[in-house]
Scaffold this motif. Structure first.
Motif, PDB file in Angstrom:
ATOM      1  N   ALA A  24      -2.491  19.162  78.025  1.00 29.99           N
ATOM      2  CA  ALA A  24      -2.717  17.612  77.900  1.00 29.99           C
ATOM      3  C   ALA A  24      -1.382  16.741  77.327  1.00 29.99           C
ATOM      4  O   ALA A  24      -0.984  15.839  77.766  1.00 29.99           O
ATOM      5  N   GLY A  25      -1.083  17.424  76.311  1.00 30.97           N
ATOM      6  CA  GLY A  25       0.108  17.062  75.588  1.00 30.97           C
ATOM      7  C   GLY A  25       1.387  16.779  76.541  1.00 30.97           C
ATOM      8  O   GLY A  25       2.222  15.979  76.467  1.00 30.97           O
ATOM      9  N   LEU A  26       1.542  17.955  77.443  1.00 26.76           N
ATOM     10  CA  LEU A  26       2.660  17.914  78.333  1.00 26.76           C
ATOM     11  C   LEU A  26       2.481  16.795  79.391  1.00 26.76           C
ATOM     12  O   LEU A  26       3.435  15.968  79.767  1.00 26.76           O
ATOM     13  N   ARG A  27       1.316  16.390  80.126  1.00 21.19           N
ATOM     14  CA  ARG A  27       1.239  15.426  80.882  1.00 21.19           C
ATOM     15  C   ARG A  27       1.322  14.037  80.215  1.00 21.19           C
ATOM     16  O   ARG A  27       1.726  13.002  80.629  1.00 21.19           O
ATOM     17  N   GLN A  28       0.742  13.824  78.876  1.00 24.91           N
ATOM     18  CA  GLN A  28       1.128  12.682  78.134  1.00 24.91           C
ATOM     19  C   GLN A  28       2.453  12.418  77.861  1.00 24.91           C
ATOM     20  O   GLN A  28       3.147  11.464  77.950  1.00 24.91           O
ATOM     21  N   ARG A  29       3.386  13.504  77.348  1.00 23.33           N
ATOM     22  CA  ARG A  29       4.679  13.523  77.214  1.00 23.33           C
ATOM     23  C   ARG A  29       5.394  12.981  78.411  1.00 23.33           C
ATOM     24  O   ARG A  29       6.417  12.070  78.596  1.00 23.33           O
ATOM     25  N   ARG A  30       5.048  13.547  79.554  1.00 26.49           N
ATOM     26  CA  ARG A  30       5.845  13.319  80.888  1.00 26.49           C
ATOM     27  C   ARG A  30       5.441  11.852  81.319  1.00 26.49           C
ATOM     28  O   ARG A  30       6.356  11.064  81.558  1.00 26.49           O
ATOM     29  N   GLU A  31       4.320  11.335  81.181  1.00 30.07           N
ATOM     30  CA  GLU A  31       4.007  10.087  81.382  1.00 30.07           C
ATOM     31  C   GLU A  31       4.754   9.187  80.545  1.00 30.07           C
ATOM     32  O   GLU A  31       5.306   8.049  80.800  1.00 30.07           O
ATOM     33  N   HIS A  32       4.660   9.459  79.202  1.00 30.14           N
ATOM     34  CA  HIS A  32       5.356   8.386  77.946  1.00 30.14           C
ATOM     35  C   HIS A  32       6.709   8.362  78.478  1.00 30.14           C
ATOM     36  O   HIS A  32       7.442   7.275  78.408  1.00 30.14           O
ATOM     37  N   LEU A  33       7.489   9.409  78.994  1.00 29.63           N
ATOM     38  CA  LEU A  33       8.799   9.292  79.529  1.00 29.63           C
ATOM     39  C   LEU A  33       9.011   8.428  80.958  1.00 29.63           C
ATOM     40  O   LEU A  33      10.055   8.337  81.344  1.00 29.63           O
ATOM     41  N   GLY A  34       7.673   8.134  81.583  1.00 28.56           N
ATOM     42  CA  GLY A  34       8.035   7.611  82.802  1.00 28.56           C
ATOM     43  C   GLY A  34       8.325   8.458  83.963  1.00 28.56           C
ATOM     44  O   GLY A  34       8.903   8.100  84.840  1.00 28.56           O
ATOM     45  N   THR A  89       7.700  11.179  86.845  1.00 26.75           N
ATOM     46  CA  THR A  89       6.495  11.974  87.873  1.00 26.75           C
ATOM     47  C   THR A  89       6.619  13.204  87.476  1.00 26.75           C
ATOM     48  O   THR A  89       7.608  13.898  87.034  1.00 26.75           O
ATOM     49  N   GLN A  90       5.760  14.146  88.270  1.00 26.22           N
ATOM     50  CA  GLN A  90       5.666  15.547  88.116  1.00 26.22           C
ATOM     51  C   GLN A  90       7.161  16.183  88.875  1.00 26.22           C
ATOM     52  O   GLN A  90       7.593  16.888  88.094  1.00 26.22           O
ATOM     53  N   ALA A  91       7.333  15.613  89.849  1.00 27.79           N
ATOM     54  CA  ALA A  91       8.845  15.981  90.640  1.00 27.79           C
ATOM     55  C   ALA A  91       9.958  15.770  89.691  1.00 27.79           C
ATOM     56  O   ALA A  91      10.743  16.512  89.859  1.00 27.79           O
ATOM     57  N   ALA A  92       9.814  14.359  89.282  1.00 26.36           N
ATOM     58  CA  ALA A  92      11.145  14.248  88.314  1.00 26.36           C
ATOM     59  C   ALA A  92      11.179  15.176  87.347  1.00 26.36           C
ATOM     60  O   ALA A  92      12.198  15.615  86.644  1.00 26.36           O
ATOM     61  N   ALA A  93      10.133  15.286  86.554  1.00 26.92           N
ATOM     62  CA  ALA A  93      10.098  16.305  85.246  1.00 26.92           C
ATOM     63  C   ALA A  93      10.331  17.652  85.818  1.00 26.92           C
ATOM     64  O   ALA A  93      11.310  18.275  85.078  1.00 26.92           O
ATOM     65  N   ALA A  94       9.866  18.150  86.963  1.00 32.13           N
ATOM     66  CA  ALA A  94      10.289  19.472  87.537  1.00 32.13           C
ATOM     67  C   ALA A  94      11.712  19.373  87.838  1.00 32.13           C
ATOM     68  O   ALA A  94      12.548  20.436  87.330  1.00 32.13           O
ATOM     69  N   ARG A  95      12.377  18.482  88.226  1.00 31.08           N
ATOM     70  CA  ARG A  95      14.039  18.448  88.489  1.00 31.08           C
ATOM     71  C   ARG A  95      14.731  18.707  87.140  1.00 31.08           C
ATOM     72  O   ARG A  95      15.614  19.266  86.637  1.00 31.08           O
ATOM     73  N   ARG A  96      14.112  17.838  86.109  1.00 26.64           N
ATOM     74  CA  ARG A  96      14.666  17.907  84.648  1.00 26.64           C
ATOM     75  C   ARG A  96      14.705  19.252  84.256  1.00 26.64           C
ATOM     76  O   ARG A  96      15.629  19.977  83.235  1.00 26.64           O
ATOM     77  N   LEU A 102      11.327  18.701  76.952  1.00 21.82           N
ATOM     78  CA  LEU A 102      10.915  17.162  77.245  1.00 21.82           C
ATOM     79  C   LEU A 102      10.950  16.082  75.799  1.00 21.82           C
ATOM     80  O   LEU A 102      10.762  14.886  76.047  1.00 21.82           O
ATOM     81  N   GLY A 103      11.506  16.550  74.801  1.00 19.60           N
ATOM     82  CA  GLY A 103      11.669  16.174  73.699  1.00 19.60           C
ATOM     83  C   GLY A 103      10.770  15.931  72.709  1.00 19.60           C
ATOM     84  O   GLY A 103      10.679  15.481  71.664  1.00 19.60           O
TER      85      GLY A 103
END
Length: 104
Positions: A41-51, A53-60, A90-91
């Motif tokens: 859940a923390g991962l999803r929240q952090r990803r969303e906080h960074l703005g 998408t799952q695809a963008a996070a995957a690329r990063r 993801l910081g």
């Protein structure tokens, strides 16, 4: 579950219990699952906080969107180690990880 529904099921002969009882989980197993789900859940929240998408996070992360989706769902193929490493990538700080786990 509403108490009236529970009583109706029990009168019909059903046994009503929680997942821990049904799966016969030990206290350690339950805590492990809760830890994994908190990190997911923390991962999803952090990803969303960074703005992201799952695809963008995957690329990063150098991964795939489907893998990020599995991480966020706490899939059985995802280790706690991977969740922690991904959150850090993801910081997330160690302090944030501690808060997610109810330590800090």
């Amino acid at each position: 579950m509403r108490s009236e529904k529970r009583k109706r099921l029990e009168r019909a002969g059903w046994t009503v219990a929680d997942a821990d009882t049904f799966l016969e989980l030990s206290a350690d197993e339950r805590r492990f699952i809760e830890t994994k789900l908190a990190l997911a859940a923390g991962l999803r929240q952090r990803r969303e906080h960074l703005g992201l998408t799952q695809a963008a996070a995957a690329r990063r992360l150098g991964s795939s969107q489907s893998r990020v989706a599995k991480m966020e769902a706490g899939d059985a193929t995802v280790s706690i180690d991977l969740l922690v490493r991904t959150l850090l990538a993801l910081g997330a700080s160690r302090k944030e990880l501690g808060r997610r786990l109810g330590v800090a």
